[in-house]
Design a protein around this motif. Structure first.
Motif, PDB file in Angstrom:
ATOM      1  N   LYS A 168       0.840  -1.209   0.000  1.00 39.88           N
ATOM      2  CA  LYS A 168       0.000   0.000   0.000  1.00 39.88           C
ATOM      3  C   LYS A 168       0.872   1.254   0.000  1.00 39.88           C
ATOM      4  O   LYS A 168       0.556   2.250  -0.671  1.00 39.88           O
ATOM      5  CB  LYS A 168      -0.936  -0.016   1.213  1.00 39.88           C
ATOM      6  CG  LYS A 168      -2.056  -1.041   1.119  1.00 39.88           C
ATOM      7  CD  LYS A 168      -3.057  -0.918   2.256  1.00 39.88           C
ATOM      8  CE  LYS A 168      -2.530  -1.470   3.561  1.00 39.88           C
ATOM      9  NZ  LYS A 168      -3.561  -1.507   4.626  1.00 39.88           N
ATOM     10  N   VAL A 183      -2.575   3.470   5.158  1.00 37.17           N
ATOM     11  CA  VAL A 183      -3.542   2.992   6.147  1.00 37.17           C
ATOM     12  C   VAL A 183      -3.031   1.678   6.740  1.00 37.17           C
ATOM     13  O   VAL A 183      -2.694   0.742   6.014  1.00 37.17           O
ATOM     14  CB  VAL A 183      -4.922   2.776   5.505  1.00 37.17           C
ATOM     15  CG1 VAL A 183      -5.896   2.167   6.513  1.00 37.17           C
ATOM     16  CG2 VAL A 183      -5.466   4.092   4.967  1.00 37.17           C
ATOM     17  N   ARG A 184      -2.935   1.627   8.074  1.00 40.39           N
ATOM     18  CA  ARG A 184      -2.539   0.388   8.768  1.00 40.39           C
ATOM     19  C   ARG A 184      -3.759  -0.129   9.508  1.00 40.39           C
ATOM     20  O   ARG A 184      -4.365   0.582  10.305  1.00 40.39           O
ATOM     21  CB  ARG A 184      -1.410   0.654   9.759  1.00 40.39           C
ATOM     22  CG  ARG A 184      -0.051   0.792   9.102  1.00 40.39           C
ATOM     23  CD  ARG A 184       0.268   2.207   8.668  1.00 40.39           C
ATOM     24  NE  ARG A 184       0.808   3.001   9.766  1.00 40.39           N
ATOM     25  CZ  ARG A 184       1.088   4.302   9.685  1.00 40.39           C
ATOM     26  NH1 ARG A 184       0.835   4.955   8.559  1.00 40.39           N
ATOM     27  NH2 ARG A 184       1.557   4.959  10.711  1.00 40.39           N
ATOM     28  N   ASN A 185      -4.121  -1.393   9.236  1.00 36.75           N
ATOM     29  CA  ASN A 185      -5.376  -1.946   9.740  1.00 36.75           C
ATOM     30  C   ASN A 185      -5.287  -2.549  11.129  1.00 36.75           C
ATOM     31  O   ASN A 185      -6.304  -2.711  11.800  1.00 36.75           O
ATOM     32  CB  ASN A 185      -5.910  -2.999   8.761  1.00 36.75           C
ATOM     33  CG  ASN A 185      -6.291  -2.391   7.423  1.00 36.75           C
ATOM     34  OD1 ASN A 185      -6.826  -1.286   7.373  1.00 36.75           O
ATOM     35  ND2 ASN A 185      -5.987  -3.090   6.337  1.00 36.75           N
ATOM     36  N   ASP A 186      -4.083  -2.915  11.583  1.00 32.74           N
ATOM     37  CA  ASP A 186      -3.963  -3.531  12.900  1.00 32.74           C
ATOM     38  C   ASP A 186      -2.552  -3.340  13.432  1.00 32.74           C
ATOM     39  O   ASP A 186      -1.687  -2.745  12.765  1.00 32.74           O
ATOM     40  CB  ASP A 186      -4.322  -5.023  12.850  1.00 32.74           C
ATOM     41  CG  ASP A 186      -3.543  -5.783  11.774  1.00 32.74           C
ATOM     42  OD1 ASP A 186      -2.332  -5.518  11.621  1.00 32.74           O
ATOM     43  OD2 ASP A 186      -4.133  -6.646  11.095  1.00 32.74           O
ATOM     44  N   GLU A 189       0.324  -4.809  11.263  1.00 40.13           N
ATOM     45  CA  GLU A 189       0.687  -3.983  10.113  1.00 40.13           C
ATOM     46  C   GLU A 189       1.469  -2.748  10.561  1.00 40.13           C
ATOM     47  O   GLU A 189       2.418  -2.341   9.888  1.00 40.13           O
ATOM     48  CB  GLU A 189      -0.571  -3.559   9.343  1.00 40.13           C
ATOM     49  CG  GLU A 189      -1.166  -4.667   8.500  1.00 40.13           C
ATOM     50  CD  GLU A 189      -2.147  -4.153   7.467  1.00 40.13           C
ATOM     51  OE1 GLU A 189      -2.584  -4.962   6.645  1.00 40.13           O
ATOM     52  OE2 GLU A 189      -2.465  -2.939   7.485  1.00 40.13           O
TER      53      GLU A 189
END
Length: 366
Positions: A168, A183-186, A189
């Protein structure tokens, strides 16, 4: 804990002059030509906090110890730095080690000081440096992501996470956008993203170096930088490196009057630190006793054990509880005894989230 800010900018924007003033040293050679600084200079400065003086006075502390902030003066970048121009590769490597980028922009006109592009345009200067950082990240990820994707296809879980988040970031860089927008989802990441140490993943503080007459209110050039910072979710401050250089040469007792004559209430250092704290989401807590009153820095969201670990890892490992009270309660009730009597002295457990200004005493067993 402290934090480390890398000072970057084009040659002759006042970067090394600012570093010298902030650290009250002459460690960085300030010269009117590019590349006068090749190796990074590091200066540690005490973070000014008037609350610490009040705590020490009430607690009868013999010594005051401020928390520390590190500045790294990194040599001036130029167009082509990502390809090695002007020893650019050395400079870019030094940025990877810092927590935030302090980007000094020239917002003053002085015919006696040359500009590397022969024009005064802080937005163009910012874009030049940002472009070089993005190009370096792009080159790095174009090599790294395919390798991670191969490992991910073979079932490596960590590589799968890293390939996803850095993929990304690579897409953003190809669009001409910095990696910090990824964007980091967790948490996994986020960890993989931070481990990559991308140059454009660092939060940015723009420092507008203005002439002395504009130090209090800024000028048209600095106003454009503030608009840019707002649009990016970055921070910006106005500083006159020339004024800061003068301040450090005068007695401490004369500084307030000097600043007041210029329409200022605080030094540029104080503004840079406050903006840096906000940028990195940092807060301060205190410990106090007869020997010393001391300030400590942790990130917002830190738990009581995290704060204990900032003092010593054993404190965190053997954490039992934290006895704490708010700074204002300590002052209002004239110290620990008065705060306890007023019911303001609390016992907090492992889940307690530290608040800015907390005064803390840790109980632990190792």
């Amino acid at each position: 804990m402290g934090f480390k800010c890398g000072i970057v900018g084009l040659p002759n924007v006042g970067k090394s002059t600012l570093f010298n003033a902030l650290t009250e040293t002459q460690a960085a050679q300030a010269a009117n030509y590019p590349f006068c600084t090749i190796e990074p200079n590091v200066g540690n400065v005490a973070v000014p906090d008037p609350r610490l003086q009040s705590i020490a006075k009430i607690g009868g502390s013999q010594k005051i110890i401020e928390t520390q902030l590190s500045f790294v003066d990194i040599a001036g970048l130029v167009r082509g730095a990502s390809k090695g121009e002007g020893l650019g590769n050395q400079f870019l490597a030094n940025i990877r080690e810092v927590d935030a980028v302090v980007h000094v922009l020239r917002c003053f006109v002085d015919d006696d000081i040359q500009h590397v592009d022969n024009k005064i345009d802080p937005i163009s200067d910012a874009d030049t440096v940002e472009t070089e950082l993005m190009l370096a990240d792009l080159e790095s990820l174009e090599k790294r992501v395919p390798n991670l994707q191969k490992k991910a296809a073979q079932g490596d879980k960590e590589s799968k996470t890293a390939a996803a988040v850095l993929g990304k970031a690579l897409d953003l860089l190809r669009e001409g956008k910095p990696a910090r927008l990824t964007v980091r989802n967790d948490a996994e990441e986020e960890k993989a993203f931070q481990q990559a140490q991308l140059l454009t993943s660092k939060p940015v503080l723009y420092v507008c170096n203005v002439d002395e007459g504009s130090a209090a209110t800024g000028n048209d050039l600095s106003a454009k930088v503030f608009e840019k910072a707002k649009a990016e979710g970055a921070e910006a401050v106005v500083v006159s490196a020339a004024i800061e250089a003068d301040i450090v040469t005068m007695p401490v007792e004369d500084r307030a009057e000097f600043l007041a004559d210029l329409g200022l209430t605080e030094t540029g250092l104080a503004r840079v630190i406050r903006a840096g704290y906000e940028l990195l989401h940092l807060i301060t807590f205190f410990t106090v006793g007869p020997k010393e009153a001391r300030a400590w820095t942790v990130h917002k969201g830190a738990t009581a054990p995290n704060a204990a670990g900032a003092i010593h890892t054993d404190f965190e490992k053997g954490f039992i509880r934290a006895e704490t009270m708010a700074y204002q309660d300590y002052v209002d009730h004239n110290g620990e005894a008065g705060a306890k009597e007023a019911g303001k002295w609390r016992s907090e457990g492992k889940d307690y989230l530290v608040k800015d200004g907390d005064i803390m005493l840790f109980r632990f067993n190792v």
